[in-house]
Scaffold this motif. Structure first.
Motif, PDB file in Angstrom:
ATOM      1  N   ILE B 286     -56.315  39.612 -22.515  1.00  0.00           N
ATOM      2  CA  ILE B 286     -55.982  40.176 -23.833  1.00  0.00           C
ATOM      3  C   ILE B 286     -54.895  39.336 -24.492  1.00  0.00           C
ATOM      4  O   ILE B 286     -54.984  38.963 -25.668  1.00  0.00           O
ATOM      5  N   THR B 287     -53.869  39.000 -23.703  1.00  0.00           N
ATOM      6  CA  THR B 287     -52.771  38.193 -24.235  1.00  0.00           C
ATOM      7  C   THR B 287     -53.281  36.849 -24.742  1.00  0.00           C
ATOM      8  O   THR B 287     -52.927  36.397 -25.827  1.00  0.00           O
ATOM      9  N   LEU B 288     -54.155  36.243 -23.937  1.00  0.00           N
ATOM     10  CA  LEU B 288     -54.673  34.923 -24.282  1.00  0.00           C
ATOM     11  C   LEU B 288     -55.455  34.973 -25.593  1.00  0.00           C
ATOM     12  O   LEU B 288     -55.255  34.152 -26.492  1.00  0.00           O
ATOM     13  N   VAL B 289     -56.339  35.967 -25.702  1.00  0.00           N
ATOM     14  CA  VAL B 289     -57.162  36.095 -26.912  1.00  0.00           C
ATOM     15  C   VAL B 289     -56.279  36.246 -28.142  1.00  0.00           C
ATOM     16  O   VAL B 289     -56.475  35.577 -29.166  1.00  0.00           O
ATOM     17  N   ALA B 290     -55.263  37.086 -28.030  1.00  0.00           N
ATOM     18  CA  ALA B 290     -54.400  37.324 -29.191  1.00  0.00           C
ATOM     19  C   ALA B 290     -53.586  36.084 -29.540  1.00  0.00           C
ATOM     20  O   ALA B 290     -53.361  35.789 -30.710  1.00  0.00           O
ATOM     21  N   ARG B 291     -53.154  35.342 -28.509  1.00  0.00           N
ATOM     22  CA  ARG B 291     -52.403  34.105 -28.768  1.00  0.00           C
ATOM     23  C   ARG B 291     -53.275  33.114 -29.543  1.00  0.00           C
ATOM     24  O   ARG B 291     -52.822  32.506 -30.514  1.00  0.00           O
ATOM     25  N   VAL B 292     -54.518  32.955 -29.091  1.00  0.00           N
ATOM     26  CA  VAL B 292     -55.425  32.029 -29.768  1.00  0.00           C
ATOM     27  C   VAL B 292     -55.642  32.476 -31.209  1.00  0.00           C
ATOM     28  O   VAL B 292     -55.603  31.681 -32.149  1.00  0.00           O
ATOM     29  N   PHE B 293     -55.811  33.794 -31.385  1.00  0.00           N
ATOM     30  CA  PHE B 293     -56.039  34.359 -32.705  1.00  0.00           C
ATOM     31  C   PHE B 293     -54.870  34.067 -33.644  1.00  0.00           C
ATOM     32  O   PHE B 293     -55.048  33.578 -34.756  1.00  0.00           O
ATOM     33  N   THR B 294     -53.650  34.329 -33.158  1.00  0.00           N
ATOM     34  CA  THR B 294     -52.483  34.109 -34.027  1.00  0.00           C
ATOM     35  C   THR B 294     -52.267  32.623 -34.296  1.00  0.00           C
ATOM     36  O   THR B 294     -51.878  32.239 -35.393  1.00  0.00           O
ATOM     37  N   ALA B 295     -52.536  31.792 -33.286  1.00  0.00           N
ATOM     38  CA  ALA B 295     -52.378  30.352 -33.487  1.00  0.00           C
ATOM     39  C   ALA B 295     -53.333  29.870 -34.572  1.00  0.00           C
ATOM     40  O   ALA B 295     -52.984  29.019 -35.390  1.00  0.00           O
ATOM     41  N   ARG B 296     -54.549  30.447 -34.578  1.00  0.00           N
ATOM     42  CA  ARG B 296     -55.522  30.038 -35.584  1.00  0.00           C
ATOM     43  C   ARG B 296     -55.077  30.449 -36.983  1.00  0.00           C
ATOM     44  O   ARG B 296     -55.186  29.683 -37.934  1.00  0.00           O
ATOM     45  N   ILE B 297     -54.524  31.664 -37.098  1.00  0.00           N
ATOM     46  CA  ILE B 297     -54.006  32.112 -38.397  1.00  0.00           C
ATOM     47  C   ILE B 297     -52.877  31.200 -38.857  1.00  0.00           C
ATOM     48  O   ILE B 297     -52.832  30.744 -39.995  1.00  0.00           O
ATOM     49  N   ALA B 298     -51.973  30.903 -37.916  1.00  0.00           N
ATOM     50  CA  ALA B 298     -50.800  30.101 -38.269  1.00  0.00           C
ATOM     51  C   ALA B 298     -51.212  28.706 -38.729  1.00  0.00           C
ATOM     52  O   ALA B 298     -50.619  28.138 -39.636  1.00  0.00           O
ATOM     53  N   SER B 299     -52.259  28.150 -38.096  1.00  0.00           N
ATOM     54  CA  SER B 299     -52.652  26.778 -38.435  1.00  0.00           C
ATOM     55  C   SER B 299     -53.408  26.716 -39.753  1.00  0.00           C
ATOM     56  O   SER B 299     -53.592  25.647 -40.316  1.00  0.00           O
ATOM     57  N   ARG B 300     -53.861  27.869 -40.229  1.00  0.00           N
ATOM     58  CA  ARG B 300     -54.615  27.859 -41.483  1.00  0.00           C
ATOM     59  C   ARG B 300     -53.717  27.674 -42.702  1.00  0.00           C
ATOM     60  O   ARG B 300     -54.172  27.426 -43.802  1.00  0.00           O
ATOM     61  N   ARG B 301     -52.385  27.852 -42.512  1.00  0.00           N
ATOM     62  CA  ARG B 301     -51.473  27.786 -43.661  1.00  0.00           C
ATOM     63  C   ARG B 301     -51.349  26.360 -44.144  1.00  0.00           C
ATOM     64  O   ARG B 301     -51.121  25.484 -43.368  1.00  0.00           O
TER      65      ARG B 301
END
Lengths: 296, 301
Positions: B286-301
């Protein structure tokens, strides 16, 4: 070269500023300049932060399609007055505006006046470029979107037009989807100007828009201001006196009054006149001392 | 000038070797102490992972994926897999708890930070949230047992309610901290474009705070997934699959770990180790999935 030339030419404030030529043509009076439609009318405007009076009794008129510059030492209240023009003080807890401030005849702080409506008509560019952490396109489209523009074609037109007006289109047209944070400081500030223009305001307030920029980026913004003047009314706060002399039509000089008894410092308007007069033949000794560098 | 240069070059080479002094002794001692402290802190963690892996791996991955799919033996002394119903139960209970606690918590934090600044109601809410953080989880379980389970019987949802109560203050606290970190100039920029406050919060403030909100909520989820006490009261300990959220007794990994580890049968104890490893893996995933998810959001900026 062009830029340096201009800075050199107006390095000494006694010389006539850039706007002088047009003034001579349109105004026969020595210090005069025809007064256009009044955009802002301030009567005894005062701004308080809590019990502290930051600015006391400012009375002045700001005219349409002119650039009005506010100059003065730090803490003299120029930014405070500027922020009362689009009700940005509403966001600051404890800030309060008293006295009269009319925008084209309507009392800005009157009942039933919506700060949101006010800010749609009176935009603001800040000291530090503050683009949203979104794409270049989304930054410019942000304002129109919050004002209900939804169709993609309409937004495309607005974005291109605004970026062209801000002289940024050629530099970013191939990477509109890229992050705005990847632009240089000068480009970010022009993006912020484009973002402000996109809403279609009548007035653009600028709070030291060039203080974080190098001379070349500054010159670009100043050129831009001169172009935008025909469409918008511009009020600019600046610490740079040469800048005020270069771009503005009228200049207001603010300073800090220290109360002898309480040692409270309050900002006051000392002198407000046509820029050429302020910089060549100021009416107040304090103005002269300031612009000749004897204090502040 | 030339003479001077000559004296410098011709003189004996300077002595730059380190000299043993009281200062260097102190430095060495302190460095040694700090390294020792790191080991002391890391030791329990390594020991836990080591023992869970050592005793759980063989149980959980023998005849893969039997352990993760098959039903729990209804007779504790019988050897063999599985933990399937408990995995499903944990996902159901924690998932529903997340769906309750995260929206409520985020909305609550938005109210506290953006709208109710300094008013009496928001001070009361914040105080209650702080108190809720301190409530032991077994007391929360007891509370849900009284107001829910006694009336509606065992169900996964009862456990979700208990977990949601535990997660809520954590989500509120984390979200409020993240909202505080959103730079003021972004709000000002939005207001200056004639954007209303609600729209500014939705389109500028919350997106800027999203990565922090996601990781804060995740911390709450990971902690809740391992809770045992409140679930014992509300969920029950079924051994068969129960996909219904609101009906019948369910089970969860933590309940199975507790039940099987306290059993006297070796087969049950083995299953407890397997369940423990499964829970660790699940939380990690769960932690891993959420980390990947947030990293993807952050990189979209």
């Amino acid at each position: 070269m062009h830029t340096e030339d201009r800075i050199e030419r107006h390095g000494r404030p006694q010389r006539a500023p850039a706007g002088a030529k047009s003034i001579e043509v349109t105004a026969p009076l020595a210090s005069g300049r025809p007064e256009g439609a009044v955009v802002f009318e301030l009567t005894d405007l005062e701004v308080y932060y809590g019990a502290f009076r930051a600015v006391s009794r400012v009375t002045m008129k700001i005219f349409k399609n002119e650039i009005t510059a506010f100059i003065g030492p730090s803490g003299c209240g120029k930014t405070t007055v500027l922020r009362s023009f689009n009700r940005m003080h509403d966001v600051t807890p404890g800030a309060r505006v008293a006295g009269g401030l009319r925008y084209r005849g309507t009392e800005l702080y009157g009942p039933n006046v919506s700060a949101t409506e006010v800010r749609r008509r009176i935009g603001m560019v800040f000291q530090k470029p503050n683009p949203f952490p979104k794409s270049i396109y989304d930054n410019v489209a942000f304002g129109p979107r919050s004002n209900g523009v939804q169709s993609r074609e309409d937004l495309d037109v607005i974005v291109e037009k605004s970026l062209r007006s801000a002289a940024l289109w050629e530099e970013v047209k191939d990477r509109l989807k890229a992050s705005a944070l990847g632009l240089s400081g000068g480009q970010q500030q022009r993006l912020c100007i484009a973002r402000t223009i996109a809403v279609g305001p009548e007035v653009v307030l600028m709070d030291e828009p060039c203080s974080a920029l190098d001379p070349i980026a500054t010159a670009r913004i100043e050129d831009l201001m001169r172009e935008l003047k025909s469409t918008f009314t511009i009020v600019i706060v600046t610490h740079n006196m040469q800048q005020a002399a270069r771009v503005s039509d009228r200049t207001a000089f603010f300073t800090t009054d220290v109360d002898a008894k309480s040692e409270r410092r309050t900002g006051t308007l000392v002198e407000y006149d046509v820029t050429t007069k302020i910089f060549s033949n100021p009416g107040d000794e304090r103005t002269e001392n300031y612009i000749t560098g004897r204090f502040g | 000038m030339i003479e001077l240069a000559e004296t410098v070059t011709s003189g004996a080479p300077p002595d730059l070797t380190a000299k043993r002094s009281w200062r260097s002794v102190k430095s060495a001692t302190m460095t040694g102490l700090m390294v020792a402290a790191v080991f002391v802190v890391a030791l329990p963690l390594v020991a836990v992972v080591w023992s869970v892996l050592g005793r759980g791996l063989a149980v959980a991955f023998r005849g893969f994926p039997d352990f993760f799919i098959q039903e729990i033996p209804s007779v504790a002394r019988r050897a063999g897999p599985g933990m399937g119903p408990a995995i499903l139960g944990t996902l159901l209970v924690t998932g529903a708890a997340t769906l309750i606690a995260v929206p409520l918590g985020v909305l609550g934090a938005v109210y506290l930070h953006e709208y109710g600044v300094g008013n009496r109601f928001s001070r009361l809410v914040r105080f209650m949230a702080t108190v809720m953080t301190g409530v032991p989880s077994i007391v929360m379980g007891l509370f849900i047992y009284v107001v829910w389970t006694l009336r509606f019987g065992y169900s996964a949802f009862g456990g979700s309610l208990a977990l949601a109560c535990l997660m809520l203050p954590v989500v509120i606290g984390a979200t409020e901290q993240m909202l505080k970190l959103v730079p003021h100039h972004l709000r000002e920029a939005s207001y200056a474009l004639g954007t209303s406050k609600s729209r500014t919060i939705l389109t500028v403030v919350l997106p800027a705070a999203l990565p922090g909100i996601v990781s804060g909520s995740l911390l709450a989820v990971a902690r809740a997934a391992g809770e045992t006490a409140p679930l014992l009261f509300a969920v029950g300990a079924a051994t068969e699959y129960n996909p219904h959220l609101f009906e019948e007794a369910n089970t969860a990994l933590s309940i199975q770990i507790f039940g099987n580890a306290t059993s006297s049968f070796v087969a049950a104890q083995d299953r407890a180790w397997g369940a423990a490893l499964t829970l660790v893996l699940l939380t990690f995933l769960i932690t891993l999935v959420a980390r990947v998810f947030t990293a993807r959001i952050a990189s979209r900026r």
